[in-house]
Design an enzyme around this catalytic site. Structure first.
Site, PDB file in Angstrom:
ATOM      1  N   MET A 102     -45.085 -12.927 -37.882  1.00 48.71           N
ATOM      2  CA  MET A 102     -43.683 -12.933 -37.483  1.00 48.71           C
ATOM      3  C   MET A 102     -42.930 -11.672 -37.891  1.00 48.71           C
ATOM      4  O   MET A 102     -42.120 -11.142 -37.128  1.00 48.71           O
ATOM      5  CB  MET A 102     -42.993 -14.171 -38.075  1.00 48.71           C
ATOM      6  N   LYS A 106     -33.194 -24.279 -49.374  1.00 48.58           N
ATOM      7  CA  LYS A 106     -32.304 -23.190 -48.977  1.00 48.58           C
ATOM      8  C   LYS A 106     -32.118 -23.140 -47.467  1.00 48.58           C
ATOM      9  O   LYS A 106     -30.991 -23.047 -46.958  1.00 48.58           O
ATOM     10  CB  LYS A 106     -32.844 -21.854 -49.476  1.00 48.58           C
ATOM     11  N   ASN A 107     -33.223 -23.171 -46.725  1.00 48.52           N
ATOM     12  CA  ASN A 107     -33.131 -22.997 -45.278  1.00 48.52           C
ATOM     13  C   ASN A 107     -32.427 -24.172 -44.602  1.00 48.52           C
ATOM     14  O   ASN A 107     -31.795 -24.005 -43.553  1.00 48.52           O
ATOM     15  CB  ASN A 107     -34.519 -22.781 -44.678  1.00 48.52           C
ATOM     16  N   ASP A 114     -32.777 -10.351 -45.714  1.00 51.08           N
ATOM     17  CA  ASP A 114     -33.983  -9.666 -46.176  1.00 51.08           C
ATOM     18  C   ASP A 114     -34.322  -8.470 -45.302  1.00 51.08           C
ATOM     19  O   ASP A 114     -34.099  -8.476 -44.093  1.00 51.08           O
ATOM     20  CB  ASP A 114     -35.184 -10.625 -46.134  1.00 51.08           C
ATOM     21  N   ASP A 158     -42.799 -18.155 -44.804  1.00 54.94           N
ATOM     22  CA  ASP A 158     -42.187 -17.924 -46.105  1.00 54.94           C
ATOM     23  C   ASP A 158     -43.155 -18.119 -47.272  1.00 54.94           C
ATOM     24  O   ASP A 158     -42.860 -17.722 -48.402  1.00 54.94           O
ATOM     25  CB  ASP A 158     -40.976 -18.849 -46.303  1.00 54.94           C
ATOM     26  N   ARG A 192     -27.224 -13.255 -43.793  1.00 55.99           N
ATOM     27  CA  ARG A 192     -27.859 -13.558 -42.513  1.00 55.99           C
ATOM     28  C   ARG A 192     -27.520 -14.972 -42.043  1.00 55.99           C
ATOM     29  O   ARG A 192     -27.356 -15.216 -40.842  1.00 55.99           O
ATOM     30  CB  ARG A 192     -29.375 -13.386 -42.619  1.00 55.99           C
TER      31      ARG A 192
END
Length: 435
Positions: free
Chosen positions: A342, A22-23, A121, A320, A97
């Site tokens: 984070m 996904k990223n 998110d 993640d 995003r």
């Protein structure tokens, strides 16, 4: 709003393949705007965030051709920059995003850009300063229209290469600045650059298109600007977050699972972190075999101190997967401190795990301590809601291991990052019903 009904206490068995990353997809898809030549991308995950970004590209005038379930051809030879001024674009981009990464390619090729405050998110503050400071170093000029439309307006008519030290090793920030710099005049040096495999993939793809990027896989990138880029073919990596999720799932549910085609050398320390939780796994070529385990014991540090797992920029552990590590530790033997550095809101879902019977202490917004149950007590099914992508899958893992039935609401959050997760898990023995 959709929900999952999950029958707990299920032991799964079989093979499962991770989706495309996904990223990585969000960066790679935005990069098609850098050229008017065809770009073919393979292993694209069929998930909500990615599909919304592809739709946004189509709205901008990019020709989109689906070649198979996971392969697309894009050609950005008729981009209409005026679309950036429309209410439709503002509405769609603000809900996603990943749309912020459209800005770098737009500035590099079209010398202008507009972007609303992006969504995503609700996991705490996710600032955009790294993106904007990097663009400003290249010569872009910003104006935030807070009164009229809430849009960031950017003039990049004179982008010039320069030296910059990023204020944080942001993956999306680095990717965005790189995509603007490849078409800027002169040489750009980026220090404290992120170096995640997904960013390495982006830089390698851009080089195949004609960019001149050196220092790939390090935190010091040098980019010699070029006049234009060509087309290419690109295959995305498997999603490392899914792979880690499946390892944790196997341990929690005492399941025997083979995770196929993992590109193991690209996983960094992810397998090692799960091994520190006591989880056994066997590398079989490029597959990871996780046997069914009745017990797994969390290691201690060499001085006897309690094991801590925390996130860090690559090659450190990805934030993640901290939600997955946290839920996996529930049935381990031993104690674990999870330190989420984070994001300040990512651990708030632990109240649901405590309600299910987990022994946890939320120390503060960034730290949680897990006292492993060692299978002495089973979690119980409850009704809960998914607050974000990763916490949603952590709750799903907990529900599959629990006694009785659970319902997870707001699964649209899970669908944003995991492709057909219910169907794929049901195929190896889960009992998940989509309501």
């Amino acid at each position: 709003m959709a929900s999952f009904r999950i029958a707990g206490d299920q032991h799964l068995k079989g093979e499962i393949s991770p989706q495309g990353a996904k990223n990585e997809a969000l960066q790679i898809l935005c990069a098609v705007l850098l050229t008017d030549k065809p770009v073919t991308i393979h292993n694209i995950p069929d998930i909500r965030d990615v599909n919304k970004l592809i739709e946004l590209l189509g709205d901008l005038g990019v020709q989109v051709e689906q070649l198979s379930n996971s392969s697309y051809r894009f050609q950005a030879d008729q981009v209409d920059v005026s679309v950036l001024d429309t209410a439709n674009y503002r509405e769609k981009a603000s809900a996603l995003r990943g749309s912020v990464m459209l800005l770098g390619p737009m500035l590099g090729r079209f010398k202008t850009g507009r972007i609303p405050r992006p969504g995503g998110d609700k996991i705490g503050r996710r600032r955009l300063d790294t993106h904007f400071l990097g663009f400003e170093k290249l010569g872009a000029k910003f104006n935030f229209d807070s009164e009229e439309s809430g849009m960031f307006n950017v003039d990049a008519s004179h982008l010039k290469g320069t030296y910059m030290l990023l204020d944080e090793a942001s993956v999306t920030g680095t990717a965005n600045v790189v995509m603007a710099a490849v078409l800027a005049e002169g040489t750009t040096t980026i220090y404290n650059a992120a170096c995640e495999p997904y960013l390495q993939q982006l830089c390698s793809m851009l080089n195949r298109m004609g960019a001149k990027i050196s220092g790939i896989s390090s935190n010091l990138l040098t980019i010699e600007g070029v006049d234009k880029l060509g087309g290419t073919d690109h295959t995305m990596l498997p999603d490392m977050i899914e792979i880690g999720s499946f390892i944790g799932l196997a341990a929690m549910t005492q399941s025997e699972i083979t995770i196929k085609n993992c590109q193991i050398p690209q996983l960094g320390i992810i397998p090692d972190v799960f091994k520190r939780l006591g989880i056994k796994m066997d590398f079989r070529g490029d597959d990871i075999f996780v046997p069914a385990q009745e017990h797994y014991q969390i290691e201690s540090f060499l001085d006897g101190g309690m094991m801590t797992v925390s996130d860090a920029p690559w090659p450190g552990f990805t934030p993640d997967l901290l939600s997955i590590v946290l839920v996996t530790a529930i049935q381990a033997q031993g104690t674990l401190l999870v330190h989420q550095k984070m994001f300040e809101s990512r651990l708030f879902f632990v109240d649901k795990l405590i309600e299910m019977g987990a022994q946890m202490i939320l120390c503060d917004p960034h730290r949680a301590t897990v006292i492993g149950l060692n299978r002495q007590q089973q979690l119980k099914g409850i009704r809960m809601s998914s607050p974000d992508i990763r916490a949603g899958v952590a709750l799903l893992i907990a529900a599959l291991s629990a006694r009785g039935e659970s319902i997870i609401d707001n699964i649209e959050q899970i669908d944003r990052g995991y492709q057909n997760i219910d169907g794929r898990l049901n195929a190896i023995g889960a009992k998940i019903e989509r309501l």
